[in-house]
Enzyme design. Structure first.
Site, PDB file in Angstrom:
ATOM      1  N   THR A 232       0.761  -1.224   0.151  1.00 55.18           N
ATOM      2  CA  THR A 232      -0.270   0.023   0.045  1.00 55.18           C
ATOM      3  C   THR A 232       0.907   1.258   0.192  1.00 55.18           C
ATOM      4  O   THR A 232       2.017   1.096   0.402  1.00 55.18           O
ATOM      5  CB  THR A 232      -1.197   0.071   1.169  1.00 55.18           C
ATOM      6  OG1 THR A 232      -0.122  -0.064   2.437  1.00 55.18           O
ATOM      7  CG2 THR A 232      -1.914  -1.197   1.011  1.00 55.18           C
TER       8      THR A 232
ATOM      9  N   THR B 280       1.574   4.393   1.568  1.00 55.39           N
ATOM     10  CA  THR B 280       2.372   4.704   2.653  1.00 55.39           C
ATOM     11  C   THR B 280       3.225   3.835   3.299  1.00 55.39           C
ATOM     12  O   THR B 280       4.462   4.000   3.533  1.00 55.39           O
ATOM     13  CB  THR B 280       1.678   5.444   3.809  1.00 55.39           C
ATOM     14  OG1 THR B 280       0.904   6.739   3.325  1.00 55.39           O
ATOM     15  CG2 THR B 280       2.276   6.180   4.929  1.00 55.39           C
ATOM     16  N   CYS B 281       2.737   2.569   3.142  1.00 53.50           N
ATOM     17  CA  CYS B 281       3.485   1.483   4.004  1.00 53.50           C
ATOM     18  C   CYS B 281       4.822   1.086   3.292  1.00 53.50           C
ATOM     19  O   CYS B 281       5.831   0.971   3.645  1.00 53.50           O
ATOM     20  CB  CYS B 281       2.565   0.431   3.795  1.00 53.50           C
ATOM     21  SG  CYS B 281       1.131   0.547   4.951  1.00 53.50           S
ATOM     22  N   SER B 282       4.684   1.069   1.776  1.00 55.04           N
ATOM     23  CA  SER B 282       5.553   0.859   0.658  1.00 55.04           C
ATOM     24  C   SER B 282       6.691   1.979   0.624  1.00 55.04           C
ATOM     25  O   SER B 282       7.946   1.746   0.203  1.00 55.04           O
ATOM     26  CB  SER B 282       5.324   0.281  -0.392  1.00 55.04           C
ATOM     27  OG  SER B 282       4.416  -0.641  -0.387  1.00 55.04           O
TER      28      SER B 282
ATOM     29  N   LEU C 166       7.859   1.120   5.803  1.00 54.27           N
ATOM     30  CA  LEU C 166       9.029  -0.064   5.689  1.00 54.27           C
ATOM     31  C   LEU C 166      10.257   0.238   5.399  1.00 54.27           C
ATOM     32  O   LEU C 166      11.337   0.063   5.902  1.00 54.27           O
ATOM     33  CB  LEU C 166       8.424  -1.176   4.551  1.00 54.27           C
ATOM     34  CG  LEU C 166       9.281  -2.305   4.759  1.00 54.27           C
ATOM     35  CD1 LEU C 166       9.719  -2.971   5.803  1.00 54.27           C
ATOM     36  CD2 LEU C 166       8.741  -3.419   3.500  1.00 54.27           C
TER      37      LEU C 166
END
Length: 161
Positions: free
Chosen positions: A47, A49-51, A55
């Site tokens: 997703t 923001t996550c990517s 992370l």
């Protein structure tokens, strides 16, 4: 259920991760016993923001965490172990950040961090957070407000160690 807080013991649940032999169960007791672990949770692998931020920030600062006495950095999401492993590999997390699957949402439910993403087709997921866990007890909890990405960043967690 109320959301897990500093001073609370991590609930006993079984999570999963990929190993050379396939899917491997890992209990929270195995993950946290006798160690200091920074665990961060994302709503979903791959997703935006996550990517793009969450992370990668932890991958970039994994040595800084180790220098502050952290034994392991772990990422958890309500995704299957195959997705978590592939996402970790694509982000350069292999050997740096443990990519842990909470595929059934057991940890999210047990910690009171469930989020309903069904309006956008995500189903039940976990809220975004980071926590510092020492020997199975939460020392610090950084829970994001819905849609936010500030307090659970690698940089913010490092600043509090």
């Amino acid at each position: 259920m109320s959301t897990i807080q500093a001073g609370d013991r991590m609930p006993a649940v079984t999570l999963h991760m990929m190993s050379e032999g396939g899917i491997k169960p890992i209990t929270t007791d195995e993950l946290f016993a006798g160690k200091t672990v920074v665990l961060f949770s994302v709503p979903g692998a791959f997703t935006p923001t996550c990517s793009a931020q969450h992370l990668p920030g932890f991958v970039a600062h994994v040595d800084d965490f180790a220098a502050k006495g952290v034994d392991a950095v772990a990422c958890v999401a309500v995704n299957d172990p195959f997705v978590m492993a592939t996402w970790g590999a694509s982000a350069g997390a292999d050997g740096q950040v443990l990519m842990i699957s909470d595929g059934n949402g057991a940890l999210a439910a047990a910690t009171g961090t469930e989020m309903d993403g069904s309006q956008v087709g995500l189903g039940t997921r976990s809220q975004r957070y980071a926590m510092v866990v020492k020997d199975g007890v939460v020392e610090q909890m950084f829970l994001e407000e819905p849609g936010a990405f500030q307090v659970s960043s690698a940089e913010n967690v490092l600043a509090h160690l």
